[in-house]
Motif scaffolding. Sequence first.
Motif, PDB file in Angstrom:
ATOM      1  N   LEU A   1      18.114  -6.811 -18.025  1.00 17.72           N
ATOM      2  CA  LEU A   1      17.262  -5.899 -17.291  1.00 17.72           C
ATOM      3  C   LEU A   1      17.014  -6.892 -16.219  1.00 17.72           C
ATOM      4  N   MET A   2      16.793  -8.116 -17.182  1.00 13.80           N
ATOM      5  CA  MET A   2      16.091  -9.191 -16.134  1.00 13.80           C
ATOM      6  C   MET A   2      17.503  -9.867 -15.148  1.00 13.80           C
ATOM      7  N   ARG A   3      18.317  -9.599 -15.086  1.00 11.89           N
ATOM      8  CA  ARG A   3      19.225 -10.222 -14.470  1.00 11.89           C
ATOM      9  C   ARG A   3      19.620  -9.137 -13.397  1.00 11.89           C
ATOM     10  N   VAL A   4      19.247  -8.417 -13.192  1.00  7.97           N
ATOM     11  CA  VAL A   4      19.221  -7.694 -12.316  1.00  7.97           C
ATOM     12  C   VAL A   4      18.060  -7.324 -11.092  1.00  7.97           C
TER      13      VAL A   4
ATOM     14  N   HIS B   1       0.893  -1.074   0.139  1.00  3.98           N
ATOM     15  CA  HIS B   1      -0.267   0.188  -0.149  1.00  3.98           C
ATOM     16  C   HIS B   1       0.880   1.393   0.018  1.00  3.98           C
ATOM     17  N   VAL B   2       1.487   1.355   1.291  1.00  3.35           N
ATOM     18  CA  VAL B   2       3.236   2.419   0.992  1.00  3.35           C
ATOM     19  C   VAL B   2       3.289   2.463  -0.425  1.00  3.35           C
ATOM     20  N   LYS B   3       3.960   1.533  -1.149  1.00  4.10           N
ATOM     21  CA  LYS B   3       4.222   1.650  -2.231  1.00  4.10           C
ATOM     22  C   LYS B   3       3.366   2.571  -3.585  1.00  4.10           C
ATOM     23  N   GLU B   4       2.465   1.716  -3.621  1.00  2.69           N
ATOM     24  CA  GLU B   4       1.396   2.491  -4.795  1.00  2.69           C
ATOM     25  C   GLU B   4       0.743   3.058  -4.597  1.00  2.69           C
ATOM     26  N   GLN B   5       0.810   3.774  -3.243  1.00  2.49           N
ATOM     27  CA  GLN B   5       0.404   5.787  -2.945  1.00  2.49           C
ATOM     28  C   GLN B   5       1.880   5.680  -3.307  1.00  2.49           C
ATOM     29  N   ALA B   6       3.548   5.843  -3.266  1.00  2.85           N
ATOM     30  CA  ALA B   6       4.578   6.784  -3.135  1.00  2.85           C
ATOM     31  C   ALA B   6       4.594   6.273  -5.429  1.00  2.85           C
ATOM     32  N   ILE B   7       3.534   5.286  -5.172  1.00  7.62           N
ATOM     33  CA  ILE B   7       3.891   5.650  -7.038  1.00  7.62           C
ATOM     34  C   ILE B   7       2.778   6.609  -7.772  1.00  7.62           C
ATOM     35  N   GLN B   8       1.277   6.797  -6.801  1.00  5.42           N
ATOM     36  CA  GLN B   8       0.422   7.414  -6.912  1.00  5.42           C
ATOM     37  C   GLN B   8       1.439   8.819  -7.272  1.00  5.42           C
ATOM     38  N   GLU B   9       2.051   9.163  -6.155  1.00 10.80           N
ATOM     39  CA  GLU B   9       2.751  10.680  -6.152  1.00 10.80           C
ATOM     40  C   GLU B   9       4.310  10.964  -6.804  1.00 10.80           C
ATOM     41  N   GLY B  10       3.976   9.980  -8.427  1.00  7.82           N
ATOM     42  CA  GLY B  10       5.116  10.245  -8.861  1.00  7.82           C
ATOM     43  C   GLY B  10       6.685   9.134  -9.032  1.00  7.82           C
ATOM     44  N   MET B  11       6.862   8.024  -7.798  1.00 13.18           N
ATOM     45  CA  MET B  11       7.697   7.811  -7.740  1.00 13.18           C
ATOM     46  C   MET B  11       7.898   7.089  -9.060  1.00 13.18           C
ATOM     47  N   ARG B  12       8.949   6.392  -9.406  1.00 17.92           N
ATOM     48  CA  ARG B  12       8.849   5.490 -10.798  1.00 17.92           C
ATOM     49  C   ARG B  12      10.034   4.463 -10.110  1.00 17.92           C
ATOM     50  N   THR B  13       9.484   3.473 -10.254  1.00 15.19           N
ATOM     51  CA  THR B  13      10.311   2.136  -9.704  1.00 15.19           C
ATOM     52  C   THR B  13      11.352   2.038 -10.549  1.00 15.19           C
ATOM     53  N   LEU B  14      12.265   0.601  -9.719  1.00 10.90           N
ATOM     54  CA  LEU B  14      13.142   0.459 -10.120  1.00 10.90           C
ATOM     55  C   LEU B  14      13.149  -0.120 -11.587  1.00 10.90           C
ATOM     56  N   ARG B  15      11.804  -0.983 -12.101  1.00 17.36           N
ATOM     57  CA  ARG B  15      11.804  -1.845 -13.028  1.00 17.36           C
ATOM     58  C   ARG B  15      11.612  -0.449 -14.191  1.00 17.36           C
ATOM     59  N   THR B  16       9.931   0.189 -14.079  1.00 16.16           N
ATOM     60  CA  THR B  16      10.281   1.414 -14.935  1.00 16.16           C
ATOM     61  C   THR B  16      10.962   2.115 -15.454  1.00 16.16           C
ATOM     62  N   ASN B  17      12.445   2.614 -14.262  1.00 20.03           N
ATOM     63  CA  ASN B  17      13.321   2.781 -15.118  1.00 20.03           C
ATOM     64  C   ASN B  17      14.295   2.581 -15.042  1.00 20.03           C
ATOM     65  N   ALA B  18      14.775   0.988 -15.104  1.00 17.31           N
ATOM     66  CA  ALA B  18      15.485  -0.134 -15.433  1.00 17.31           C
ATOM     67  C   ALA B  18      14.772  -0.176 -17.082  1.00 17.31           C
ATOM     68  N   VAL B  19      13.467  -0.364 -17.305  1.00 13.60           N
ATOM     69  CA  VAL B  19      13.089  -0.801 -18.970  1.00 13.60           C
ATOM     70  C   VAL B  19      13.291   0.812 -19.808  1.00 13.60           C
ATOM     71  N   GLN B  20      13.584   1.583 -18.750  1.00 15.36           N
ATOM     72  CA  GLN B  20      13.892   2.886 -19.543  1.00 15.36           C
ATOM     73  C   GLN B  20      15.007   2.717 -20.605  1.00 15.36           C
ATOM     74  N   GLU B  21      15.593   2.879 -20.132  1.00 16.53           N
ATOM     75  CA  GLU B  21      17.758   2.301 -19.992  1.00 16.53           C
ATOM     76  C   GLU B  21      17.264   1.228 -21.260  1.00 16.53           C
ATOM     77  N   VAL B  22      16.385   0.328 -20.819  1.00 14.38           N
ATOM     78  CA  VAL B  22      16.197  -0.824 -22.159  1.00 14.38           C
ATOM     79  C   VAL B  22      16.605   0.094 -23.207  1.00 14.38           C
ATOM     80  N   LEU B  23      15.078   0.768 -23.500  1.00 18.62           N
ATOM     81  CA  LEU B  23      15.059   1.855 -24.968  1.00 18.62           C
ATOM     82  C   LEU B  23      15.495   2.767 -25.096  1.00 18.62           C
TER      83      LEU B  23
END
Length: 584
Positions: free
Chosen positions: A575-578, A544-566
Amino acid sequence: MNEHDPIISFLLDQKVVSPEDLRPVLAKHEKTGEGLLRLLQQEKLVDDEQITKAVAAVNKLDFVNLSPEMIDPMVAHLISHDIANRHNLIPLRREDRQLIVAMSSPLDLRARDEVELKTGYRVVTVAATPQAVQQAIHYHFDVANVTKQAIASMRLKGQSGPGGKDEGDPIGPVAGATLDSGLRSQEVSDDPITKLVASIIRGAIEARASDIHIEPQTSELRVRYRVDGMLRRAVDVPIAAQPEVISHIKILAQMDISEKRIPQDGHISLRHENREYDLRVSSLPAVGGEKIVLRILDKNAMRWSLDEVVTSPEDNRKFRELLVNPYGMLLLTGPTGSGKTTTLYSVLQIVNTLQRNIVTVEDPVEYRLPGITQVQVKPAAGVTFASSLRSILRQDPDIILIGEIRDLETAEIAISAALTGHLVLSTLHTNDAAGAVSRLINLGIPPFLVASALLGVVAQRLVRTVCPRCKETYEPDRSLADLGLPISDCGLKKAHDPNPKLVRGRGCQYCCQTGYQGRKAVYEILPVSQKIRHMILDGSGDTHVKEQAIQEGMRTLRTNAVQEVLRGVTTIDELMRVVDLKSE
């Protein structure tokens, strides 16, 4: 320099360039003052080989199409790797009292004089292209090739003969052997063990390794380097040399060579190519012998900048916003080796001013930071994180860095310091940023204290970046969604391209055929807002804390890592290793 220059005249006579090609280059030369040869190269009118041949012909020197096989290995090592690399030259062969040396700058008299002084031979220079000389240096001073030569020397030394030893006897004493305050042992000693250890250490430094693992196996002593977080096999040494190699390293590290039953720690200082290095040496008794691990610390790489470490403008801004607070706690989380300490040191550079008293307590203190008081944890002497923190609080600190919060006692003192006007920086081992909240509570800190003290939590990982020398684009055989990449929240148009182009490394000699060179940090930054404080007080779970942080604009590790791939910085495999894609 003009068109009447002998080298330019030679290029014109040989029809390498035409007068028509030369005119615009001459005009640019007169306007900017840049060298004509450099301008010709920039315009791709001549290549390195054509220029080197012209220099050689004009100065009546021989030109050689240099290859590593042309070089006598024993002659190559008449000079050090430092001299060869610095002047881009390598000895080819001996002829009586003459030394034939291939040089990419054959007119460099200073380099020629240095080789003559070092070897005692009269140097005769021949010209070769810079790339060919570099390739020959890389081949002949490569750790594997130097090791082969050292092993051959050891076997010759081990053969029976007058005053010699039987083949099965241990190989030569190493007492008193040193690195001569650098990696110059191969210049001052012919002892094969000394050469072998020096080549292993030098090879690790040049491979950008963070650690050297020397491991006894059944039939050989295995040497591996940790490069960009991954162990890579370097060389195998005959098992007969194990006692001498281990003893030599322990002597250099000022460890007890007679004690083989208990672990030991040591330290080696050395200089390599005008850079200072610290080697932290650890020995561990194991089945088959002692395992040695050397951690390589570059003293010149200790002035980190937050802008260099946190390259994303958005993440950089969030870090700086958290550091504006005069007191509270900022936590970094992630597995061992994810770069938390480097990020913390770069954060300290932002807040390190004459007006602030900054004290750290670390285990171990890896790098000395100017202007900061650093305390080394020594549990055997009763100096723990908790006891050090109590003493630090009596030293009137403004900012406290704690290497790691491991137990309730340390956590309680850290929270107390954060609530009484100190900025506290520390690390925890959790999978993501939100997990730090439940980790503190599980240690025994009441939720209301966590909510009051915590400014923010940053989770981080290190991903390997694609080698720039062998980078290539490709089209995956499936869409990104079919490959399992969560692209819906990436914020890049490319994420929804049905035929996206991604990047990978083919593998080359510069990246040791891995396709990667260097690493980059990706972050998940969770600022503790008023809403999240209330959720912590109410006992809301990590999800729930993570969901609230995402609503407030937090970018997750997964999101940032996928951006680096793109963006073509890293690959899907990395990406899948880390990052655990299924956990989000």
